[in-house]
Design a protein around this motif. Sequence first.
Motif, PDB file in Angstrom:
ATOM      1  N   GLN A 236      -1.989  19.789  15.332  1.00  0.00           N
ATOM      2  CA  GLN A 236      -2.353  18.472  15.499  1.00  0.00           C
ATOM      3  C   GLN A 236      -3.517  17.968  14.797  1.00  0.00           C
ATOM      4  N   ALA A 237      -4.462  18.779  14.998  1.00  0.00           N
ATOM      5  CA  ALA A 237      -5.823  18.519  14.195  1.00  0.00           C
ATOM      6  C   ALA A 237      -5.515  18.362  12.810  1.00  0.00           C
ATOM      7  N   LEU A 238      -4.617  18.995  12.248  1.00  0.00           N
ATOM      8  CA  LEU A 238      -4.313  18.996  10.700  1.00  0.00           C
ATOM      9  C   LEU A 238      -3.418  17.828  10.454  1.00  0.00           C
ATOM     10  N   ALA A 378       7.972  12.338  -7.933  1.00  0.00           N
ATOM     11  CA  ALA A 378       6.732  11.762  -7.503  1.00  0.00           C
ATOM     12  C   ALA A 378       6.222  11.490  -6.350  1.00  0.00           C
ATOM     13  N   GLY A 379       5.138  11.644  -6.152  1.00  0.00           N
ATOM     14  CA  GLY A 379       4.534  11.157  -4.580  1.00  0.00           C
ATOM     15  C   GLY A 379       4.189  12.170  -3.877  1.00  0.00           C
ATOM     16  N   ALA A 380       4.472  13.518  -4.173  1.00  0.00           N
ATOM     17  CA  ALA A 380       3.978  14.621  -3.461  1.00  0.00           C
ATOM     18  C   ALA A 380       2.539  14.632  -3.264  1.00  0.00           C
ATOM     19  N   ARG A 381       1.916  15.045  -2.128  1.00  0.00           N
ATOM     20  CA  ARG A 381       0.638  14.969  -1.996  1.00  0.00           C
ATOM     21  C   ARG A 381       0.204  16.036  -1.148  1.00  0.00           C
ATOM     22  N   VAL A 382      -0.829  16.808  -1.655  1.00  0.00           N
ATOM     23  CA  VAL A 382      -1.699  18.047  -0.724  1.00  0.00           C
ATOM     24  C   VAL A 382      -2.498  17.137   0.004  1.00  0.00           C
ATOM     25  N   PRO A 383      -2.619  17.471   1.409  1.00  0.00           N
ATOM     26  CA  PRO A 383      -3.318  16.790   2.414  1.00  0.00           C
ATOM     27  C   PRO A 383      -4.816  16.866   1.986  1.00  0.00           C
ATOM     28  N   ASP A 384      -5.810  16.197   2.173  1.00  0.00           N
ATOM     29  CA  ASP A 384      -6.969  16.035   1.573  1.00  0.00           C
ATOM     30  C   ASP A 384      -7.882  17.636   1.976  1.00  0.00           C
ATOM     31  N   PHE A 385      -7.528  18.021   3.159  1.00  0.00           N
ATOM     32  CA  PHE A 385      -8.066  19.177   3.693  1.00  0.00           C
ATOM     33  C   PHE A 385      -7.746  20.605   2.687  1.00  0.00           C
ATOM     34  N   GLY A 386      -6.599  20.010   2.285  1.00  0.00           N
ATOM     35  CA  GLY A 386      -6.145  21.603   1.382  1.00  0.00           C
ATOM     36  C   GLY A 386      -6.553  21.493  -0.083  1.00  0.00           C
ATOM     37  N   LEU A 387      -6.968  20.317  -0.452  1.00  0.00           N
ATOM     38  CA  LEU A 387      -7.348  20.056  -2.009  1.00  0.00           C
ATOM     39  C   LEU A 387      -8.269  21.196  -2.489  1.00  0.00           C
TER      40      LEU A 387
END
Length: 446
Positions: A236-238, A378-387
């Motif tokens: 849930q935090a992620l 197009a549009g796939a995105r890694v969550p900010d915490f995983g970059l």
Amino acid sequence: MKLVMIGGGGFRTPLVYSALLRDHAPGRVTEVALVDVDADRLRTMARILADQATGVTDAPTVSVHTDVEAALPGADFVFSAIRVAGMEGRATDERIGQSHGVIGQETVGFGGISYALRTLPIVMELARTIRRLAPDAWVINFTNPAGVVTEAMSTVLGDRVIGICDSPIGLARRALGTLGIQHGPDVELEYAGLNHLGWLTALRVDGVDRLPEVLAEPARIESFEEGRLFGAEWVQALGALPNEYLHYYAYRRDVLQADQYAPHTRARYLVEQQDRFWADAAHSAQPFHTWQECRHDRESTYMATNRDSVGMGERDLEDMTSGGYEDVALSLMRGIAYDQPARLILNVPNRGTLAGLDDDAVVEVPCTVDASGAHPIAGARVPDFGLGTVTAVKYVERQTIEAALHGSRAAALRALAHHPLVDSVRIARALLDDATSSFPHLSYLS
């Protein structure tokens, strides 16, 4: 169609054959050529597949080969599923890792790098042989670490090599199952990352994202394997569902401790189990049944120390349902061969899909498949915490490839020292020294 399976004496071959046996549509695979360096296992695998095909009148024919050059001509598709140094090599990686206080799992951290360093020279030669003898064939890579191997082979085969893994679709199916929904054409998944390093960020059913419903209830999250591995609070935090292999990153100390207290490593257990299996199957009157029993035992003990590290206990029957990588492979083949559009999560060149990675970097993202191959959506995105983790691990993958292609010990050391699961240059050097002294395959590093 003709399918050539490199590493066809491997344990998972019957999974692929099961998908072929279910396919009766026009243009299906009618010829399977198994290639392996172990002639005894090839003969046993042929017996297993013959038993598996009992009662199927139009089963694909099976031939066995220890010479890849004899098998390749006329191939429409080539599956690459090899394990250089065998299961003993995996056991050695785990032993070396534990001796230096790092996780030795075969696809992440030290174990993944060691496995790649001894595998890449072999698959590069295989890629050149395929280009020479079967230039029109499409290569579907199962060989681990899948992203690294696919990216390296693409330098020879271009977009005609595509990597697959069943972890993302397995995660999605289990999450959908909590909503009573089966994966089908009305479901679109949003998933992004690298192989064994990605996150499911949306489950769209008829255009509506149902993932928030899964994430809203702790009991629902912890009703399936990944939710129990990471815990509802962390998921849930992620705000996303992590691939199961991210457990090695999120719970590194816990997994390492569980590994150290375990009576044997995963690979050592599999070495003993597989030795018994091959001996039994060679003489069994029902070798396919023998394989099924062994597979159930293998699946029930999968990631056992990870589960022990968080007190999960035994796997649920529902969690042992595979992601269906054999069905993904079949959908991929039919999509390419007969221009039957499909949407699949695959390992392909980035082509501008994920920010921060160049076009040639192989990523694991949703793709559309048609007669011209696989194309990232197009549009796939890694969550900010995983970059940061994705960027760091892609650098490690690139250095591993450089080490293998150019014989560079320095690049291999950079790969090990920069991996998030190896926290010391001194330890990285010691790991590399132990690996090179343990594996003759690494004598090319200088």
